[in-house]
Design an enzyme around this catalytic site. Structure first.
Site, PDB file in Angstrom:
ATOM      1  N   TRP A 103       2.287  19.561 102.210  1.00  0.00           N
ATOM      2  CA  TRP A 103       3.183  19.122 101.042  1.00  0.00           C
ATOM      3  C   TRP A 103       2.336  19.045  99.615  1.00  0.00           C
ATOM      4  O   TRP A 103       2.536  18.826  98.701  1.00  0.00           O
ATOM      5  CB  TRP A 103       4.662  18.032 101.471  1.00  0.00           C
ATOM      6  N   ASP A 173       5.109  11.028  98.089  1.00  0.00           N
ATOM      7  CA  ASP A 173       6.156  11.722  98.962  1.00  0.00           C
ATOM      8  C   ASP A 173       6.295  11.231 100.493  1.00  0.00           C
ATOM      9  O   ASP A 173       5.235  10.838 101.358  1.00  0.00           O
ATOM     10  CB  ASP A 173       5.405  12.674  98.245  1.00  0.00           C
ATOM     11  N   LYS A 197      15.472  14.604 106.253  1.00  0.00           N
ATOM     12  CA  LYS A 197      14.846  13.640 107.581  1.00  0.00           C
ATOM     13  C   LYS A 197      15.165  12.444 107.654  1.00  0.00           C
ATOM     14  O   LYS A 197      15.509  12.387 109.558  1.00  0.00           O
ATOM     15  CB  LYS A 197      13.037  13.587 106.826  1.00  0.00           C
TER      16      LYS A 197
HETATM   17  C1  LIG Z   1      10.677  18.475 103.839  1.00  0.00           C
HETATM   18  C2  LIG Z   1       8.810  17.870 102.846  1.00  0.00           C
HETATM   19  C3  LIG Z   1       9.437  18.043 101.483  1.00  0.00           C
HETATM   20  C4  LIG Z   1      10.171  19.425 101.033  1.00  0.00           C
HETATM   21  O1  LIG Z   1      10.781  18.605 100.410  1.00  0.00           O
HETATM   22  P1  LIG Z   1      12.796  19.506  99.931  1.00  0.00           P
HETATM   23  O2  LIG Z   1      13.648  18.804 100.066  1.00  0.00           O
HETATM   24  O3  LIG Z   1      13.370  20.889 100.921  1.00  0.00           O
HETATM   25  O4  LIG Z   1      12.091  20.202  98.916  1.00  0.00           O
HETATM   26  C5  LIG Z   1       7.909  17.689 101.226  1.00  0.00           C
HETATM   27  N1  LIG Z   1       7.336  16.750 101.262  1.00  0.00           N
HETATM   28  C6  LIG Z   1       7.990  16.662 102.445  1.00  0.00           C
HETATM   29  C7  LIG Z   1       7.168  15.116 102.921  1.00  0.00           C
HETATM   30  C8  LIG Z   1       8.513  17.152 103.581  1.00  0.00           C
HETATM   31  O5  LIG Z   1       8.328  16.573 105.012  1.00  0.00           O
END
Ligand SMILES: *Cc1c(COP(=O)(O)O)cnc(C)c1O
Length: 362
Positions: A103, A173, A197
């Protein structure tokens, strides 16, 4: 009783049962409006209460100071990979990126399109099995921001302590560990998290942005991609993902009712601790893929002696209603995601299954 399994999937992921029940109960007639919340105008009174209450709860749980704005955006965390540098970088500006997994690599790739972006640490050579230490970070004091991924969903590592970057704001993030514990937001200029999540259903991305960063954003962007558009209109410039925000609000209320983020952290450490102990006590049958000081309390990744055993582990676990344990397709192995909403009983049942499986196959 409706059938419910223990869902260890990384995302979309398990949600608190009480929240789902509440949504079911009022789905056809929300708050005596005679309509579902998914049919209600986003400019109407019923939705307005939901929208404001969600933000109030987010602010309350994180004790957000007044100079932070709470936004609900679409496009997932993946759009934030681009929106962050689009808004914050440009001619003569640079940013630092800490690379701890796929990511962060994706975030870095987007940022390179908009400015001078530097990798200040990476654990890629060690297969992302650990989080770089503070002294390894080659931070630049003139950077506009330093970007981190607080929890690496695929590799199972997590920042236990956040880096200190002096006066450079941290952009994080937090898609897979937002609200797993309390933390001090002051070093952060911007935080983003796709909801699916740990916060609610897919469709909404929670963004928290500090006022000084908001004011410094590039004004020459298309309207929808400017943070200021959404901040000025309290995320109601256009139709927001109402249903996802509605569920998010109940998830925040559920955390509050549980006792808040400190209680949540205690639960999460206990739950993850149970599975890590089972790994450690298995005489090498289960092998953690990460170093101890970088263990994630959200996504627990491990291997078995062979891929065949991993396959039967996943199959046999499913028969006991333990599902979603397959590791990410890029790394294989096993991954147990134990977000806030995974009950302790799920972790107990998984640990018990792991002990039984190891005994049978060692
Ligand atoms: C799942 C995830 C993403 C991607 O998220 P989307 O909403 O599918 O764009 C980005 N960063 C992390 C840490 C993730 O777990």
């Amino acid at each position: 009783m409706t059938k419910r399994v223990y869902n260890f999937s990384a995302g979309p992921a398990t949600l608190p049962l009480d929240v789902l029940k509440k949504a079911k109960e009022e789905f056809l007639n929300y708050d005596n409006t005679g309509m579902s919340i998914v049919e209600a105008s986003h400019r109407g009174k019923a939705y307005d209460v939901v929208h404001k209450d969600a933000s109030k709860l987010v602010r309350e749980l994180l004790k957000l100071p007044d100079n932070y704005h709470v936004l609900y955006l679409q496009g997932g965390a993946s759009l934030q990979f681009a929106m962050v540098p689009m808004n914050l970088l440009g001619e003569g500006k640079s940013a630092d990126y800490v690379i701890t997994g796929d990511w962060s690599k994706k975030a870095y790739k987007e940022a390179k399109l908009f400015g001078d972006v530097k990798i200040v640490a990476s654990s890629e050579e060690e297969k992302f099995s650990r989080i770089p230490k503070q002294e390894e970070l080659k931070l630049n004091s003139n950077a506009k921001y330093v970007h981190i991924t607080s929890n690496n969903t695929i590799f199972g590592t997590q920042f236990d302590k956040f880096p200190s970057a002096g006066s450079v704001p941290i952009v994080a993030d937090m898609s897979s560990d937002m609200m797993w514990r309390f933390f001090d937001v002051k070093p952060f200029g911007l935080i983003y998290a796709g909801a699916q999540k740990n916060l609610g259903p897919a469709g909404v991305t929670l963004v928290i942005i500090r006022d000084d960063l908001l004011k410094s954003c590039n004004p020459a962007l298309t309207t929808m991609l400017k943070y200021s558009t959404h901040a000025e209109k309290d995320s109601l410039f256009n139709t927001p993902p109402c249903f996802s925000i509605y569920i998010l609000r109940y998830v925040m209320q559920w955390i509050k009712d549980m006792g808040g983020l400190d209680v949540m952290e205690k639960h999460n450490r206990e739950k993850a601790g149970m599975i890590y102990s089972t790994i450690e006590e298995s005489d090498g049958f289960y092998k953690s893929t990460v170093s101890k000081d970088s263990r994630s309390m959200m996504n627990i990744t491990y291997r078995l002696p062979s891929e065949d055993l991993e396959k039967s582990f996943i199959e046999e676990a499913a028969k006991e209603e333990l599902v979603g344990l397959k590791g990410h397709r890029s790394v294989g192995g096993i991954r147990a995601s134990v977000y806030n909403a995974m009950p302790k009983e799920g972790c107990e049942k998984l640990s018990e299954f792991m002990r039984k499986f190891a005994k049978k196959h060692s």
